[in-house]
Enzyme design. Structure first.
Site, PDB file in Angstrom:
ATOM      1  N   SER A 135       0.869  -1.168   0.000  1.00  0.00           N
ATOM      2  CA  SER A 135       0.000   0.000   0.000  1.00  0.00           C
ATOM      3  C   SER A 135       0.913   1.227   0.000  1.00  0.00           C
ATOM      4  CB  SER A 135      -0.879  -0.021   1.250  1.00  0.00           C
ATOM      5  OG  SER A 135      -1.633   1.166   1.348  1.00  0.00           O
ATOM      6  N   LYS A 161      -1.073  -1.112  -4.452  1.00  0.00           N
ATOM      7  CA  LYS A 161      -2.243  -0.299  -4.081  1.00  0.00           C
ATOM      8  C   LYS A 161      -1.750   1.115  -3.864  1.00  0.00           C
ATOM      9  CE  LYS A 161      -4.632   0.098   0.350  1.00  0.00           C
ATOM     10  NZ  LYS A 161      -5.338  -0.665   1.412  1.00  0.00           N
ATOM     11  N   LYS A 163      -2.966   5.070  -2.624  1.00  0.00           N
ATOM     12  CA  LYS A 163      -3.982   5.859  -1.947  1.00  0.00           C
ATOM     13  C   LYS A 163      -4.403   6.978  -2.883  1.00  0.00           C
ATOM     14  CE  LYS A 163      -4.068   3.899   2.157  1.00  0.00           C
ATOM     15  NZ  LYS A 163      -5.312   3.320   2.717  1.00  0.00           N
ATOM     16  N   ASP A 188      -7.163   2.940  -3.144  1.00  0.00           N
ATOM     17  CA  ASP A 188      -7.895   3.022  -1.873  1.00  0.00           C
ATOM     18  C   ASP A 188      -8.210   4.484  -1.573  1.00  0.00           C
ATOM     19  OD1 ASP A 188      -8.944   2.753   0.661  1.00  0.00           O
ATOM     20  OD2 ASP A 188      -7.198   1.750   1.543  1.00  0.00           O
ATOM     21  N   GLU A 213     -11.113   0.604  -3.338  1.00  0.00           N
ATOM     22  CA  GLU A 213     -11.400   0.301  -1.938  1.00  0.00           C
ATOM     23  C   GLU A 213     -12.068   1.496  -1.266  1.00  0.00           C
ATOM     24  OE1 GLU A 213      -7.833  -1.063  -0.009  1.00  0.00           O
ATOM     25  OE2 GLU A 213      -8.717  -1.030   1.990  1.00  0.00           O
ATOM     26  N   ASP A 238     -13.704  -1.828   3.169  1.00  0.00           N
ATOM     27  CA  ASP A 238     -12.770  -1.896   4.299  1.00  0.00           C
ATOM     28  C   ASP A 238     -13.490  -1.314   5.520  1.00  0.00           C
ATOM     29  OD1 ASP A 238     -10.783  -1.341   6.200  1.00  0.00           O
ATOM     30  OD2 ASP A 238      -9.396  -0.367   4.835  1.00  0.00           O
ATOM     31  N   LYS A 262      -9.522  -6.893   8.294  1.00  0.00           N
ATOM     32  CA  LYS A 262      -8.493  -6.462   9.243  1.00  0.00           C
ATOM     33  C   LYS A 262      -8.877  -7.020  10.603  1.00  0.00           C
ATOM     34  CE  LYS A 262      -7.195  -2.205   6.858  1.00  0.00           C
ATOM     35  NZ  LYS A 262      -7.338  -0.736   6.803  1.00  0.00           N
ATOM     36  N   GLY A 290      -3.890  -3.870   6.171  1.00  0.00           N
ATOM     37  CA  GLY A 290      -2.840  -3.524   7.128  1.00  0.00           C
ATOM     38  C   GLY A 290      -3.154  -2.218   7.821  1.00  0.00           C
TER      39      GLY A 290
HETATM   40  O1  OSB Z   1      -7.212   1.880   4.518  1.00  0.00           O
HETATM   41  O2  OSB Z   1      -6.037   0.136   4.312  1.00  0.00           O
HETATM   42  C1  OSB Z   1      -6.201   1.259   4.805  1.00  0.00           C
HETATM   43  C2  OSB Z   1      -3.116   2.282   6.807  1.00  0.00           C
HETATM   44  C3  OSB Z   1      -3.703   2.936   7.860  1.00  0.00           C
HETATM   45  C4  OSB Z   1      -5.065   3.068   7.892  1.00  0.00           C
HETATM   46  C5  OSB Z   1      -5.857   2.542   6.871  1.00  0.00           C
HETATM   47  C6  OSB Z   1      -5.266   1.862   5.814  1.00  0.00           C
HETATM   48  C7  OSB Z   1      -3.872   1.772   5.764  1.00  0.00           C
HETATM   49  C8  OSB Z   1      -3.137   1.156   4.680  1.00  0.00           C
HETATM   50  C9  OSB Z   1      -1.742   0.699   5.008  1.00  0.00           C
HETATM   51  O3  OSB Z   1      -3.532   1.091   3.539  1.00  0.00           O
HETATM   52  C10 OSB Z   1      -1.543  -0.751   4.938  1.00  0.00           C
HETATM   53  C11 OSB Z   1      -0.196  -1.124   5.516  1.00  0.00           C
HETATM   54  O4  OSB Z   1       0.786  -1.008   4.796  1.00  0.00           O
HETATM   55  O5  OSB Z   1      -0.136  -1.511   6.703  1.00  0.00           O
HETATM   56 MG    MG Z   2      -8.360   0.674   3.202  1.00  0.00          MG
END
Ligand code: OSB
Ligand code: MG
Length: 369
Positions: A135, A161, A163, A188, A213, A238, A262, A290
């Site tokens: 991510s 992925k 953001k 995401d 996402e 999510d 999660k 994550g």
């Molecule tokens: O939306 O998946 C998410 C991190 C913090 C809060 C929300 C998210 C995330 C990530 C990071 O996408 C995933 C990771 O590398 O741990």
């Molecule tokens: Mg997410």
């Protein structure tokens, strides 16, 4: 198992690189660990809440409060037949799933050691290695993002992925597709859009993303169903899935074609397994999300990712992407094929590094019966 001793700790851990989402930037983590002693065995769990109540309402301090004032007094000094029983005991507390998961998951760690089974096996895992993605947060420029993607692809990660948020989306996805036309790519949004952006979200279809996402409200399921009917890109939920019931309802109304699981968000292994089972019975693929976890939470994520329905690469990646030095031994490493080996030894499969944990601890509280 009889729970004899519980310790809460808060660790301060700086990230090697800031992580930015549509709701903000994180440069250092405040990680609350739960250490439980039961039957002469020690288990560890991690609170995965963000520093601010932006992903969900939980924070390290709300989790500390719920653990100290409710979850710990309810479990300490008592005899439990399984971690699942403890999960059931926590049900009267509305929400606060990350606080619940931290304690429950430490008990799964203990149960695995007591039964001499790898944690993955104990929770029903069958996969011996898990496929990994990364991510990648919002960067200061598109060039910086493209460089990062190139590095992660070269390292072997199976999917990327990114953001997104308004103003950092179509332009970014277009640049990525121009440079990397064939990679498995997803985006995401962390709830950065609404149905008023329908035409804009429809435009993402030309980037043939694996999924988008949580594009809409953090607590929404209904509007996601309306969106999914209008776009070709699969929607993955999510933030708005907190239980197997949420997953069932979302799938039944067509709000998503994929679910991110999660452990913290759903409240621990018992609930995560139920979400997994609901999705699997309906042929909905799941993957492990994550929360910028330390090695403890990461080890739990690896165990969960061994469940057979986890068919898509998750956001579980190498320790060194987050930490100059992780708090477990060995650190989590990823093969050049973009996989993590699921530990085959009893328990968590990674040893908490007590020296490192002590060195990062900024607050500690012990609970004895
Ligand atoms: O939306 O998946 C998410 C991190 C913090 C809060 C929300 C998210 C995330 C990530 C990071 O996408 C995933 C990771 O590398 O741990
Ligand atoms: Mg997410």
């Amino acid at each position: 198992m009889r729970i004899e001793h519980i310790e809460l700790r808060e660790l301060q851990l700086p990230l090697v690189h800031f992580f930015e989402t549509s709701f903000g930037r994180t440069t250092a983590r405040r990680i609350v660990l739960v250490r439980v002693e039961a039957d002469d065995v020690t288990g560890w769990g991690e609170v995965t809440a963000g520093e601010e109540p932006f992903y969900s309402y939980e924070t390290p301090d709300t989790a500390w409060h719920i653990l100290r004032d409710f979850l710990i007094p309810w479990t300490l000094g008592r005899e439990w037949s399984s971690p699942g029983d403890v999960a059931a005991r926590f049900r009267p507390i509305r929400g606060h799933n990350m606080a619940k998961a931290a304690l429950e998951n430490a008990l799964w760690d203990i149960a695995a050691q007591r039964q001499n089974l790898p944690l993955a096996k104990l929770v029903g895992g069958t996969l011996e290695e898990i496929p990994c993605g990364v991510s990648i947060g919002i960067q200061t420029s598109i060039e910086a993002l493209l460089d990062k993607i190139a590095r992660e692809v070269a390292a072997g990660y199976q999917r990327i992925k990114v953001k997104i948020k308004p103003g950092w989306d179509v332009n970014v996805l277009e640049a990525i597709r121009n440079r990397f036309p064939r990679i498995l790519l997803m985006a995401d949004a962390n709830s950065a859009y609404s149905l008023a952006d329908l035409a804009h979200l429809k435009d993402f279809d030309r980037f043939y993303l694996m999924m988008v996402e949580q594009p809409l409200g953090w607590d929404d399921i209904f509007d996601h169903a309306r969106l999914q009917k209008e776009i070709a890109t699969p929607v993955c939920l999510d933030e708005s899935i907190h239980s197997a019931e949420d997953a069932r309802k979302a799938i039944e109304i067509g709000a998503c074609k994929i679910v991110n699981i999660k452990l913290g968000r759903v409240g621990g292994f018992a609930a995560a397994k139920q979400v997994h089972d609901v999705c699997r019975a309906r042929n909905v693929p799941v993957w492990c999300g994550g929360m910028l976890e330390s090695g403890i939470g990461r080890a739990h994520n690896i165990a969960m990712s061994a469940l057979p329905g986890f068919t898509l690469p998750g956001d579980v990646s190498a320790s060194k992407r987050y930490w100059s030095e992780d708090i477990i031994d060995p650190e989590v490493t990823v093969s050049t094929r973009g996989t993590i080996q699921v530990p085959q030894v009893a328990g968590l499969g990674y040893s908490p590094n007590r020296q490192r944990i002590d060195a990062c601890t900024v607050r500690k509280e012990s609970f004895e019966q």
